[in-house]
Design a protein around this motif. Structure first.
Motif, PDB file in Angstrom:
ATOM      1  N   GLN A  19       0.834  -1.202   0.000  1.00 26.30           N
ATOM      2  CA  GLN A  19       0.000   0.000   0.000  1.00 26.30           C
ATOM      3  C   GLN A  19       0.870   1.253   0.000  1.00 26.30           C
ATOM      4  O   GLN A  19       0.575   2.225  -0.697  1.00 26.30           O
ATOM      5  CB  GLN A  19      -0.942   0.010   1.193  1.00 26.30           C
ATOM      6  N   GLN A  20       1.949   1.235   0.763  1.00 28.52           N
ATOM      7  CA  GLN A  20       2.859   2.381   0.794  1.00 28.52           C
ATOM      8  C   GLN A  20       3.492   2.590  -0.577  1.00 28.52           C
ATOM      9  O   GLN A  20       3.606   3.723  -1.058  1.00 28.52           O
ATOM     10  CB  GLN A  20       3.936   2.174   1.854  1.00 28.52           C
ATOM     11  N   TYR A  22       2.204   1.713  -3.468  1.00 33.45           N
ATOM     12  CA  TYR A  22       1.127   2.188  -4.337  1.00 33.45           C
ATOM     13  C   TYR A  22       0.838   3.672  -4.094  1.00 33.45           C
ATOM     14  O   TYR A  22       0.759   4.461  -5.037  1.00 33.45           O
ATOM     15  CB  TYR A  22      -0.127   1.344  -4.081  1.00 33.45           C
ATOM     16  N   ASP A  23       0.719   4.048  -2.828  1.00 38.26           N
ATOM     17  CA  ASP A  23       0.417   5.444  -2.487  1.00 38.26           C
ATOM     18  C   ASP A  23       1.529   6.383  -2.934  1.00 38.26           C
ATOM     19  O   ASP A  23       1.261   7.488  -3.405  1.00 38.26           O
ATOM     20  CB  ASP A  23       0.180   5.591  -0.987  1.00 38.26           C
ATOM     21  N   THR A  24       2.773   5.951  -2.796  1.00 37.12           N
ATOM     22  CA  THR A  24       3.906   6.776  -3.229  1.00 37.12           C
ATOM     23  C   THR A  24       3.882   6.961  -4.738  1.00 37.12           C
ATOM     24  O   THR A  24       4.070   8.085  -5.235  1.00 37.12           O
ATOM     25  CB  THR A  24       5.243   6.141  -2.791  1.00 37.12           C
ATOM     26  N   ARG A  26       1.292   6.832  -6.676  1.00 37.97           N
ATOM     27  CA  ARG A  26       0.160   7.717  -7.005  1.00 37.97           C
ATOM     28  C   ARG A  26       0.517   9.175  -6.708  1.00 37.97           C
ATOM     29  O   ARG A  26       0.204  10.068  -7.489  1.00 37.97           O
ATOM     30  CB  ARG A  26      -1.077   7.312  -6.200  1.00 37.97           C
TER      31      ARG A  26
END
Length: 57
Positions: A19-20, A22-24, A26
């Protein structure tokens, strides 16, 4: 970013790391491509369950 789902879809620590990533990606407005192998149904269900998927190719 080339991204993979965790092999063990029940591993919450691994999901947190993914998730980290992916968020980075994005936040940096990077294109994200996901490799799905094995059982596609459960893999796509996992993406939906973890609310990941917007902007993936």
């Amino acid at each position: 970013m080339a991204w993979r789902l965790p092999r063990n879809r029940e591993d919450s620590d691994n999901w947190a790391m993914r998730q980290q990533e992916y968020d980075t990606a994005r936040a940096l407005d990077l294109p994200i491509q996901v490799h799905v192998s094995g059982e596609p149904g459960p893999m796509f269900d996992a993406l939906s369950e973890h609310r990941v998927g917007y902007g993936l190719t």
